[in-house]
Motif scaffolding. Sequence first.
Motif, PDB file in Angstrom:
ATOM      1  N   GLU A 153       0.700  -1.280   0.084  1.00 56.01           N
ATOM      2  CA  GLU A 153      -0.045   0.021  -0.087  1.00 56.01           C
ATOM      3  C   GLU A 153       0.871   1.198   0.015  1.00 56.01           C
ATOM      4  OE1 GLU A 153      -2.513  -0.622   3.528  1.00 56.01           O
ATOM      5  OE2 GLU A 153      -3.816  -1.967   2.391  1.00 56.01           O
ATOM      6  N   ARG A 154       1.824   1.226   0.546  1.00 53.68           N
ATOM      7  CA  ARG A 154       2.927   2.328   0.869  1.00 53.68           C
ATOM      8  C   ARG A 154       3.392   2.660  -0.520  1.00 53.68           C
ATOM      9  NH1 ARG A 154       6.436   3.644   5.973  1.00 53.68           N
ATOM     10  NH2 ARG A 154       4.730   3.803   7.412  1.00 53.68           N
ATOM     11  N   PHE A 155       3.854   1.696  -1.251  1.00 53.63           N
ATOM     12  CA  PHE A 155       4.514   1.674  -2.527  1.00 53.63           C
ATOM     13  C   PHE A 155       3.654   1.636  -3.909  1.00 53.63           C
ATOM     14  CE2 PHE A 155       8.015   0.555   0.112  1.00 53.63           C
ATOM     15  CZ  PHE A 155       8.848   1.540  -0.269  1.00 53.63           C
ATOM     16  N   HIS A 156       2.344   1.404  -3.389  1.00 58.59           N
ATOM     17  CA  HIS A 156       1.255   1.239  -4.593  1.00 58.59           C
ATOM     18  C   HIS A 156       1.642   0.196  -5.442  1.00 58.59           C
ATOM     19  CE1 HIS A 156      -0.520   5.074  -3.176  1.00 58.59           C
ATOM     20  NE2 HIS A 156       0.532   5.663  -3.322  1.00 58.59           N
ATOM     21  N   ALA A 157       2.104  -1.002  -4.951  1.00 60.98           N
ATOM     22  CA  ALA A 157       2.448  -1.878  -5.527  1.00 60.98           C
ATOM     23  C   ALA A 157       1.724  -3.402  -5.132  1.00 60.98           C
ATOM     24  CB  ALA A 157       4.161  -2.332  -5.321  1.00 60.98           C
ATOM     25  N   SER A 158       1.702  -4.346  -5.676  1.00 63.99           N
ATOM     26  CA  SER A 158       1.085  -5.525  -5.429  1.00 63.99           C
ATOM     27  C   SER A 158       1.816  -6.129  -4.592  1.00 63.99           C
ATOM     28  CB  SER A 158       0.788  -6.492  -6.745  1.00 63.99           C
ATOM     29  OG  SER A 158       2.178  -7.081  -7.279  1.00 63.99           O
ATOM     30  N   GLU A 159       1.252  -7.232  -3.779  1.00 63.70           N
ATOM     31  CA  GLU A 159       1.911  -8.150  -2.631  1.00 63.70           C
ATOM     32  C   GLU A 159       2.986  -8.730  -3.383  1.00 63.70           C
ATOM     33  OE1 GLU A 159      -0.737 -10.071   0.114  1.00 63.70           O
ATOM     34  OE2 GLU A 159      -2.008  -8.373   0.219  1.00 63.70           O
ATOM     35  N   SER A 160       2.627  -9.339  -4.680  1.00 60.01           N
ATOM     36  CA  SER A 160       3.753 -10.270  -5.444  1.00 60.01           C
ATOM     37  C   SER A 160       4.839  -9.341  -5.543  1.00 60.01           C
ATOM     38  CB  SER A 160       3.215 -10.894  -6.429  1.00 60.01           C
ATOM     39  OG  SER A 160       2.641  -9.982  -7.429  1.00 60.01           O
ATOM     40  N   ALA A 161       4.680  -8.191  -6.016  1.00 55.37           N
ATOM     41  CA  ALA A 161       5.801  -7.038  -6.272  1.00 55.37           C
ATOM     42  C   ALA A 161       6.753  -6.919  -4.934  1.00 55.37           C
ATOM     43  CB  ALA A 161       5.457  -5.999  -6.955  1.00 55.37           C
ATOM     44  N   ILE A 162       5.972  -6.898  -3.845  1.00 54.33           N
ATOM     45  CA  ILE A 162       6.792  -6.383  -2.599  1.00 54.33           C
ATOM     46  C   ILE A 162       7.565  -7.710  -2.282  1.00 54.33           C
ATOM     47  CG2 ILE A 162       6.592  -6.029  -0.250  1.00 54.33           C
ATOM     48  CD1 ILE A 162       6.140  -3.636  -2.442  1.00 54.33           C
ATOM     49  N   LYS A 163       6.666  -8.905  -2.328  1.00 51.16           N
ATOM     50  CA  LYS A 163       7.738 -10.200  -1.975  1.00 51.16           C
ATOM     51  C   LYS A 163       8.721 -10.209  -2.827  1.00 51.16           C
ATOM     52  CE  LYS A 163       3.537 -12.713  -0.499  1.00 51.16           C
ATOM     53  NZ  LYS A 163       2.469 -14.035  -0.957  1.00 51.16           N
ATOM     54  N   MET A 164       8.768 -10.082  -4.059  1.00 48.44           N
ATOM     55  CA  MET A 164       9.961 -10.216  -5.091  1.00 48.44           C
ATOM     56  C   MET A 164      10.904  -9.046  -4.676  1.00 48.44           C
ATOM     57  SD  MET A 164      11.451 -11.753  -7.461  1.00 48.44           S
ATOM     58  CE  MET A 164       9.852 -12.874  -8.102  1.00 48.44           C
ATOM     59  N   ARG A 165      10.575  -7.841  -4.302  1.00 46.31           N
ATOM     60  CA  ARG A 165      11.628  -6.846  -3.839  1.00 46.31           C
ATOM     61  C   ARG A 165      12.220  -7.092  -2.705  1.00 46.31           C
ATOM     62  NH1 ARG A 165       8.967  -0.796  -4.546  1.00 46.31           N
ATOM     63  NH2 ARG A 165      11.138  -0.112  -3.803  1.00 46.31           N
ATOM     64  N   LEU A 166      11.533  -7.782  -1.667  1.00 42.52           N
ATOM     65  CA  LEU A 166      12.051  -8.111  -0.678  1.00 42.52           C
ATOM     66  C   LEU A 166      13.159  -9.488  -0.757  1.00 42.52           C
ATOM     67  CD1 LEU A 166       9.158  -8.055   1.902  1.00 42.52           C
ATOM     68  CD2 LEU A 166      11.250  -7.011   2.207  1.00 42.52           C
ATOM     69  N   LYS A 167      12.561 -10.369  -1.601  1.00 38.30           N
ATOM     70  CA  LYS A 167      13.580 -11.470  -1.873  1.00 38.30           C
ATOM     71  C   LYS A 167      14.688 -10.903  -2.446  1.00 38.30           C
ATOM     72  CE  LYS A 167      13.329 -15.756  -4.395  1.00 38.30           C
ATOM     73  NZ  LYS A 167      12.858 -16.778  -5.368  1.00 38.30           N
ATOM     74  N   ARG A 168      14.673 -10.117  -3.546  1.00 36.04           N
ATOM     75  CA  ARG A 168      15.942  -9.704  -4.282  1.00 36.04           C
ATOM     76  C   ARG A 168      16.759  -8.863  -3.180  1.00 36.04           C
ATOM     77  NH1 ARG A 168      12.658  -7.507  -9.313  1.00 36.04           N
ATOM     78  NH2 ARG A 168      12.561  -9.596 -10.544  1.00 36.04           N
ATOM     79  N   ALA A 169      16.034  -8.101  -2.342  1.00 41.13           N
ATOM     80  CA  ALA A 169      16.968  -7.297  -1.366  1.00 41.13           C
ATOM     81  C   ALA A 169      17.857  -8.139  -0.471  1.00 41.13           C
ATOM     82  CB  ALA A 169      16.119  -6.343  -0.527  1.00 41.13           C
TER      83      ALA A 169
END
Length: 186
Positions: A153-169
């Motif tokens: 919600e903070r980044f106006h992104a889907s949950e799957s996009a956030i999961k991917m960003r976290l995984k990559r980070a």
Amino acid sequence: MHKRTKYLTDEQLVYRYQRNQLGDSFELLYERYVQKVYQKCLHLTKDHEEAQDFTQDIFLKVFDKLNTFQHRSTFSSWLYAISHNYCLNKLKASRRVLIVSLSDQVREPEPAEEGTDYSFEQRSLILLQVPEADIVVLKLKYEQNLSIREIGERFHASESAIKMRLKRARRKVVQLYYAAHPEGNS
């Protein structure tokens, strides 16, 4: 507030406050500098809410310490030094929490010899190589304990996009760690 008060210099307002504890003197200093301090905090934090919180904390600190101002420098220099140091200290503390959270993801290598220390400073150097956007996502997850949905919600992104960003980070941090400590990757 008196009309002529607004024409006083910063140093005159500080002196007036120190002498009489007149709130309108501090109020005028606040009005003159709140936006500049906020911009400084925003530049360092890259986060609007955090910059607002830091700005309020800084002015509370300045209000509390204004009687200790010794007029050796300009008020603005003193205020900017407090602002800069406050932001850096808070950011270092938040990175320290992030390092502790991420240390669960990384297995410490066995020291090759007595006295070898894989310390906080070494982990900090690794985090300095991680892009700021990744650090922000990791901080939201591991420091602020936000859910994937809340981060999305903070980044106006889907949950799957956030999961991917976290995984990559996380992967980036672990890779940098093992690149610096290849003996621990066994």
